[in-house]
Enzyme design. Structure first.
Site, PDB file in Angstrom:
ATOM      1  N   GLY A   1       0.809  -1.202   0.000  1.00 44.83           N
ATOM      2  CA  GLY A   1       0.000   0.000   0.000  1.00 44.83           C
ATOM      3  C   GLY A   1       0.844   1.255   0.000  1.00 44.83           C
ATOM      4  CG  ASP A   2       2.448   2.920   3.671  1.00 40.77           C
ATOM      5  OD1 ASP A   2       1.318   3.387   3.494  1.00 40.77           O
ATOM      6  OD2 ASP A   2       2.905   2.684   4.798  1.00 40.77           O
ATOM      7  CB  VAL A   3       6.305   0.865  -1.196  1.00 43.65           C
ATOM      8  CG1 VAL A   3       7.297   0.909  -2.352  1.00 43.65           C
ATOM      9  CG2 VAL A   3       7.032   1.098   0.129  1.00 43.65           C
TER      10      VAL A   3
END
Length: 272
Positions: free
Chosen positions: A51-53
């Site tokens: 999600g974040d990356v």
């Protein structure tokens, strides 16, 4: 993103606009986590921050590049609305397509020819022979050619028995023994490697997949540029650059020290 303010991912949903969530929560909301795990088991998180990356950083970076290219053409800038949940869902386009076509179970390990298997030495291998000709080769090399349970590659009714047979088969040899049989063929096979093994593997060595610094491994920069190769610095430790970043953001020594005293941040260097 950090854990303090998650307004952007939930900008369109008022009740979540200031809710704290992390990577696994974003994947759950995006629908992508539904594909993780065995068909009869609970969803499990991917081994990295997808999600974040992925849905966050990489999608936003692509948006910035696209907007810059457009601005060079017409001189107009634009606002880029990028959210982690949006990006994670968009990266699941292939999974959504397979699911719409009745093949959703392929993505979460339901297919015996798209799975990981334990070997006799406790290590693991993977197979994913999606195309018929690759599947046929895998069956031939594994000795299942002509077995009724493997005649219909996409016959969901035969998958449980086929999966059980493949489990038993791969338990008869070590991972490296299976590599000797299947690696380098078109059966869509690969061993599950540790980072240290991936560093020493012929493919990893040829690509320079990992870099070693004082006995520690770090992934090499990607993608590679022929005219402007990336420079690799030292491997940072937690808190090594905290003060430097905060000072660049405009915080004074007293403010940084106050944050340290409150336990809000970890730093290995003094504020001044």
């Amino acid at each position: 993103m950090g854990g303090a303010d998650y307004g952007a991912p939930f900008a369109a949903l008022n009740r979540n606009k200031r809710s704290v969530c992390l990577d696994l929560n974003y994947l759950a909301l995006s629908g992508i986590l539904n594909y993780g795990g065995e068909p009869s088991g609970k969803p499990y998180p991917p081994p990295t921050v997808m999600g974040d990356v992925g849905g966050g950083g990489l999608v936003l970076a692509l948006g910035i590049v696209a907007a810059v290219l457009r601005a060079r053409e017409n001189g107009e800038g634009q606002v880029i609305d990028s959210a982690i949940v949006d990006g994670a869902a968009y990266m699941g386009m292939l999974l959504a397509s397979k699911s719409a076509g009745g093949g959703g179970r392929v993505a979460n390990g339901g297919a015996p020819w798209s799975n990981s298997y334990r070997c006799a030495d406790g290590r693991y291998i993977t197979v994913q022979s999606l195309e018929p000709r690759f599947y046929g080769l895998l069956m031939e090399l594994c000795g299942f050619a002509g077995d009724p349970d493997f005649e219909g590659q996409n016959d969901h009714d035969s998958w449980p028995d086929a999966h059980a047979k493949m489990e038993r088969l791969f338990l008869t040899r070590s991972r490296d023994e299976w590599c000797a049989v299947l690696e380098g063929t078109d059966a869509c096979f690969a061993p599950v490697l540790t980072p240290e093994e991936a560093h020493r593997h012929p493919h990893g060595e040829a690509r320079g997949l990992y870099l070693e610094d004082e006995g520690r491994l770090q992934p090499a920069p990607a993608p590679r540029f022929d005219r402007t190769p990336s420079e690799v610095g030292e491997i940072p430790v937690t808190g090594q650059h905290t003060v430097e970043i905060l000072r660049r953001a405009g915080l004074g020594a007293s403010q940084v020290n106050a944050l340290k005293a409150s336990g809000a941040l970890v730093s290995l260097s003094p504020a001044n």
